[in-house]
Design an enzyme around this catalytic site. Sequence first.
Site, PDB file in Angstrom:
ATOM      1  N   LYS A  53       0.853  -1.197   0.000  1.00  0.00           N
ATOM      2  CA  LYS A  53       0.000   0.000   0.000  1.00  0.00           C
ATOM      3  C   LYS A  53       0.883   1.239   0.000  1.00  0.00           C
ATOM      4  O   LYS A  53       2.097   1.147   0.215  1.00  0.00           O
ATOM      5  CB  LYS A  53      -0.909  -0.024   1.230  1.00  0.00           C
ATOM      6  CG  LYS A  53      -0.153   0.074   2.544  1.00  0.00           C
ATOM      7  CD  LYS A  53      -1.056  -0.171   3.752  1.00  0.00           C
ATOM      8  CE  LYS A  53      -0.259  -0.055   5.030  1.00  0.00           C
ATOM      9  NZ  LYS A  53      -1.033  -0.504   6.210  1.00  0.00           N
ATOM     10  N   ARG A 154     -12.101  -0.138  12.656  1.00  0.00           N
ATOM     11  CA  ARG A 154     -11.846   0.565  11.397  1.00  0.00           C
ATOM     12  C   ARG A 154     -12.558  -0.146  10.247  1.00  0.00           C
ATOM     13  O   ARG A 154     -13.410   0.432   9.596  1.00  0.00           O
ATOM     14  CB  ARG A 154     -10.330   0.628  11.179  1.00  0.00           C
ATOM     15  CG  ARG A 154      -9.896   1.338   9.938  1.00  0.00           C
ATOM     16  CD  ARG A 154      -8.408   1.581   9.883  1.00  0.00           C
ATOM     17  NE  ARG A 154      -7.628   0.363   9.651  1.00  0.00           N
ATOM     18  CZ  ARG A 154      -6.321   0.357   9.364  1.00  0.00           C
ATOM     19  NH1 ARG A 154      -5.649   1.500   9.324  1.00  0.00           N
ATOM     20  NH2 ARG A 154      -5.676  -0.767   9.152  1.00  0.00           N
ATOM     21  N   TYR A 281      14.328  31.727   7.527  1.00  0.00           N
ATOM     22  CA  TYR A 281      13.179  32.466   8.070  1.00  0.00           C
ATOM     23  C   TYR A 281      13.178  32.542   9.584  1.00  0.00           C
ATOM     24  O   TYR A 281      13.514  31.583  10.273  1.00  0.00           O
ATOM     25  CB  TYR A 281      11.868  31.806   7.620  1.00  0.00           C
ATOM     26  CG  TYR A 281      11.656  31.901   6.143  1.00  0.00           C
ATOM     27  CD1 TYR A 281      11.566  33.150   5.503  1.00  0.00           C
ATOM     28  CD2 TYR A 281      11.573  30.752   5.366  1.00  0.00           C
ATOM     29  CE1 TYR A 281      11.383  33.222   4.128  1.00  0.00           C
ATOM     30  CE2 TYR A 281      11.381  30.826   3.995  1.00  0.00           C
ATOM     31  CZ  TYR A 281      11.294  32.069   3.385  1.00  0.00           C
ATOM     32  OH  TYR A 281      11.123  32.146   2.039  1.00  0.00           O
ATOM     33  N   MET A 341      10.912  26.073   1.696  1.00  0.00           N
ATOM     34  CA  MET A 341      10.084  25.319   0.737  1.00  0.00           C
ATOM     35  C   MET A 341      10.934  24.501  -0.226  1.00  0.00           C
ATOM     36  O   MET A 341      10.615  23.362  -0.538  1.00  0.00           O
ATOM     37  CB  MET A 341       9.164  26.284  -0.006  1.00  0.00           C
ATOM     38  CG  MET A 341       8.113  25.578  -0.846  1.00  0.00           C
ATOM     39  SD  MET A 341       6.994  26.745  -1.642  1.00  0.00           S
ATOM     40  CE  MET A 341       5.698  26.874  -0.437  1.00  0.00           C
TER      41      MET A 341
HETATM   42  C1  LIG Z   1      -0.422  -1.543   6.904  1.00  0.00           C
HETATM   43  C2  LIG Z   1      -1.053  -2.807   7.271  1.00  0.00           C
HETATM   44  C3  LIG Z   1      -0.267  -3.940   7.487  1.00  0.00           C
HETATM   45  C4  LIG Z   1       1.241  -3.928   7.471  1.00  0.00           C
HETATM   46  O1  LIG Z   1       1.745  -3.321   8.626  1.00  0.00           O
HETATM   47  P1  LIG Z   1       3.312  -3.271   8.923  1.00  0.00           P
HETATM   48  O2  LIG Z   1       3.408  -2.955  10.355  1.00  0.00           O
HETATM   49  O3  LIG Z   1       3.892  -2.229   8.047  1.00  0.00           O
HETATM   50  O4  LIG Z   1       3.869  -4.620   8.605  1.00  0.00           O
HETATM   51  C5  LIG Z   1      -0.929  -5.131   7.727  1.00  0.00           C
HETATM   52  N1  LIG Z   1      -2.282  -5.175   7.773  1.00  0.00           N
HETATM   53  C6  LIG Z   1      -3.044  -4.108   7.586  1.00  0.00           C
HETATM   54  C7  LIG Z   1      -4.524  -4.235   7.646  1.00  0.00           C
HETATM   55  C8  LIG Z   1      -2.465  -2.871   7.338  1.00  0.00           C
HETATM   56  O5  LIG Z   1      -3.247  -1.796   7.165  1.00  0.00           O
END
Ligand SMILES: *Cc1c(COP(=O)(O)O)cnc(C)c1O
Length: 405
Positions: A53, A154, A281, A341
């Site tokens: 992801k 969630r 700044y 920036m």
């Molecule tokens: C991000 C995520 C993981 C992986 O987590 P890590 O700690 O980076 O290994 C596993 N399961 C779900 C549902 C996640 O959102």
Amino acid sequence: MAAPILSSTNYGLTPAKAARGNGWIEVDAAAFEANIDAVRADIGTARLAAVMKADAYGNGIALLIPSIIAKRVTDVAITSNEEARVARALGYRGRLLRIRTATSEEMEDGFRFGVEETVGNPEVAARLEQMWRKRSPKRRLPVHLALNAGGMSRNGVELSTPYGKAEARALLGHPSLHIVGAMTHYPSEEEGDILGQLARYHEDLAWLQGEGLTTAGLVRHTANTFATVKHPATRLDMVRVGGAIYGDPGSVKTERFVQTMSIKSRVAAVNHYPAGQTVAYDRTYRLERESWLANIPLGYSDGYRRGFSHANRPEFAAEGRNRSEVLIGAARFPIVGRVTMNTLMVDVTGMQDKVRLDDEVVLFGAQGAARIAQAEFEANGSAYAPEMLAVLGATLPRVLKERAR
Ligand SMILES: *Cc1c(COP(=O)(O)O)cnc(C)c1O
């Protein structure tokens, strides 16, 4: 679309081209593959779902899918359809699991990539089934049931209440949805917490089985990096590992995983300023001696946060005294003043004859024997490393590090 549009060709970037700009990210595929081996060495017969992801945690899924294929990883977890599209375009044919709740249109668009959704809400399940039937009236769609056993509140259905139990019964009542997996996710890294929630997960599964869930062949998965490494009992049939495969073991204290990402820039100028002058700044940093400052053409618009700023004047003590450092010629030099920036300044006084125009600067990662590691990066940036790296990855051009022969 909130998730970035991705390129499966990485815009044709080569290391030489990427390094002509103001900053770039080098991604070490050999380290990624070694990290996969290291995780696999731990998990026995459990499957590894490589979590990719956030465009592979900022590394670029297009750059690392070839390693996934070469390593014969059969399960990949994504969140956006763009990640799924790129994985398929580059020839990945294994499971693509979406590990967050998707919008209706995302689910519909995900069909063509064979995305397996995570479903923990009956209304979402009904919508999904309705769209799937239109597309494919005869075949069942594989999905993963999300349980709130871990306690993230969630994605998962909460089975401790009559309301949740009714929802779960509804979730089981979709003939066109084939529940091939059951997941939960842990919010905490405390041993007692994780093992307690794992017990809840097993109770939830037993209850669901009583309600008619077929558990033969069901892929049970609960573990992220921390749980995978620290708590073997959580590994079950599959682990979902992100952090570790990019070399970020989080709070697991281990040197077994190698950082895959390095963030680089170059020295654009070395300027001379007198003692008493202030830098950047709000004049948060005062030069206490005649100084030579290297101008590095990278700033917070590139994702290198203002949190890396370094104040030394007493009026700014409240900002903290982060002494953020960067690497030039395998030596450490402090950032001075505010990160702006597009530019930050580094004090190279005493070494001004050694620091040359266009020298490589490392803001995260290794240079020779020196290294800015995860913990230092987080402490100096006053932020969580995955958050910073995901943003830097979406901003800076990324290229694969050339492999050692
Ligand atoms: C991000 C995520 C993981 C992986 O987590 P890590 O700690 O980076 O290994 C596993 N399961 C779900 C549902 C996640 O959102």
